[in-house]
Design a protein around this motif. Structure first.
Motif, short mmCIF file in Angstrom:
data_model
loop_
_atom_site.label_atom_id
_atom_site.label_comp_id
_atom_site.label_asym_id
_atom_site.label_seq_id
_atom_site.Cartn_x
_atom_site.Cartn_y
_atom_site.Cartn_z
N MET A 22 45.32 -7.58 -26.03
CA MET A 22 45.41 -6.34 -25.26
C MET A 22 46.64 -6.39 -24.34
O MET A 22 46.53 -6.73 -23.18
CB MET A 22 44.12 -6.14 -24.45
CG MET A 22 42.85 -6.19 -25.28
SD MET A 22 41.36 -6.00 -24.27
CE MET A 22 41.39 -7.53 -23.32
N ASP A 23 47.79 -6.05 -24.88
CA ASP A 23 49.04 -6.23 -24.16
C ASP A 23 49.59 -4.88 -23.68
O ASP A 23 49.41 -3.86 -24.35
CB ASP A 23 50.06 -6.90 -25.09
CG ASP A 23 51.24 -7.46 -24.34
OD1 ASP A 23 51.16 -7.59 -23.10
OD2 ASP A 23 52.26 -7.76 -24.99
N THR A 26 48.60 -4.84 -29.23
CA THR A 26 49.22 -3.65 -28.67
C THR A 26 50.45 -4.05 -27.86
O THR A 26 50.71 -5.23 -27.65
CB THR A 26 48.23 -2.90 -27.77
OG1 THR A 26 47.89 -3.74 -26.63
CG2 THR A 26 46.94 -2.56 -28.51
N GLY A 27 51.22 -3.05 -27.44
CA GLY A 27 52.30 -3.30 -26.49
C GLY A 27 53.67 -3.57 -27.09
O GLY A 27 54.63 -3.79 -26.35
N GLY A 28 53.78 -3.61 -28.42
CA GLY A 28 55.09 -3.72 -29.04
C GLY A 28 55.57 -5.11 -29.36
O GLY A 28 56.52 -5.28 -30.13
N GLU A 29 54.96 -6.16 -28.80
CA GLU A 29 55.37 -7.53 -29.12
C GLU A 29 54.76 -7.94 -30.46
O GLU A 29 53.69 -7.47 -30.83
CB GLU A 29 54.94 -8.49 -28.02
CG GLU A 29 55.43 -8.12 -26.62
CD GLU A 29 56.94 -8.21 -26.47
OE1 GLU A 29 57.62 -8.70 -27.40
OE2 GLU A 29 57.46 -7.78 -25.42
N LYS A 30 55.44 -8.85 -31.14
CA LYS A 30 54.99 -9.29 -32.47
C LYS A 30 54.89 -10.81 -32.50
O LYS A 30 55.68 -11.49 -33.15
CB LYS A 30 55.94 -8.76 -33.56
CG LYS A 30 55.96 -7.23 -33.66
CD LYS A 30 56.95 -6.75 -34.70
CE LYS A 30 56.85 -5.23 -34.90
NZ LYS A 30 57.21 -4.49 -33.66
N ARG A 31 53.94 -11.31 -31.78
CA ARG A 31 53.68 -12.75 -31.75
C ARG A 31 52.21 -12.97 -31.40
O ARG A 31 51.53 -12.08 -30.91
CB ARG A 31 54.59 -13.45 -30.74
CG ARG A 31 54.55 -12.87 -29.34
CD ARG A 31 55.44 -13.66 -28.38
NE ARG A 31 55.46 -13.05 -27.06
CZ ARG A 31 56.40 -12.22 -26.64
NH1 ARG A 31 57.39 -11.88 -27.44
NH2 ARG A 31 56.35 -11.71 -25.42
N LEU A 32 51.75 -14.21 -31.63
CA LEU A 32 50.34 -14.53 -31.40
C LEU A 32 50.06 -14.94 -29.96
O LEU A 32 48.90 -14.88 -29.52
CB LEU A 32 49.88 -15.65 -32.35
CG LEU A 32 49.93 -15.33 -33.84
CD1 LEU A 32 49.41 -16.52 -34.65
CD2 LEU A 32 49.10 -14.08 -34.16
#
Length: 253
Positions: free
Chosen positions: A32-33, A202-208
């Protein structure tokens, strides 16, 4: 005497029926970013974004419950989040108690079972006590399993599992010949919980970001630019629809 109201009316909205036409993932995990950025974009203090994020949590819990998702795991507070300003950390750690104060009766009524994963021993009592009460209060429910990942880190979990496994070997309750993936998984915080089918961030970042590193090995990943407070039931359905279009081969053909 007031009457408790279920999450949903008896007639489900058409959009949920459409999503139910195909296989809905049994276990969905969510990073939940974007709470802080949501507030900053509006000229508001970051903590108000975290407060608004609580409303989004309940919307998605309701949607998951209606869609018959079996398990929903929410990345609530990571082992790295301690690096944030103390005032922000203190505010975030007050949210679980506030969330349960507002919504636990509805969660109980709607058959939701609450669980936690992470190193709870390092959290203050005002976090652990209401969560433990909620876990005990809902332990006999057999609907949606709602897991809060608190003071959770994937690497920390793996180290914790290794130490636990080595202790079992020292105690002679586990031998080297018995070691395999299934045995290792029994020592994770998520022991007994099926691995996620779908991860949404969420929030647009693409990492775990150190979330469920072992468990997400074969999960489908969906990333969205939508900031968490704006993540609606419609966005949740879009993520599930994307999952339904994937082919999961698990290394096969």
């Amino acid at each position: 005497m007031s009457m408790k109201i279920p999450f949903f009316k008896s007639k489900q909205p058409e959009k949920f029926n459409q999503a139910s036409d195909e296989k809905v993932p049994d276990h969905i995990a969510i990073i939940m970013d974007g709470n802080g950025r949501w507030a900053q974009k509006r000229g508001m203090p970051r903590f108000l974004g975290h407060k608004e994020g609580v409303t989004a949590v309940m919307k998605i819990v309701k949607a998951a419950s209606q869609l018959k998702v079996k398990t929903l795991t929410l990345y609530t507070f990571s082992t790295e989040n301690w690096k944030r300003p103390k005032a922000e950390v203190d505010f975030i750690l007050k949210l679980p108690k506030q969330f349960l104060h507002m919504y636990l009766p509805d969660l109980v009524y709607n058959n939701v079972r609450i669980g936690t994963i992470g190193d709870m021993e390092k959290l203050p009592d005002h976090v652990c006590e209401p969560l433990q009460y909620a876990v005990d209060r809902t332990k006999d429910n057999d609907g949606l399993q709602l897991n809060f990942a608190l003071n959770y880190g994937g690497r920390d979990e793996i180290l914790h599992a290794m130490k636990s496994m080595f202790q079992d070997m020292n105690d002679k309750s586990l031998s080297m010949d018995e070691l395999d993936e299934q045995q290792f998984a029994k020592h994770l915080y998520t022991a007994g919980i099926p691995e996620p089918d779908l991860l949404i961030r969420t929030g647009g970042e693409k990492r775990l970001s150190n979330f469920l590193l072992w468990q997400l090995a074969y999960a489908e990943l969906v990333f969205t630019d939508v900031l968490w407070p704006d993540f609606s039931e419609d966005e949740f359905l879009l993520a599930i629809k994307e999952y339904q279009q994937r082919q999961r081969r698990y290394g096969g053909i």
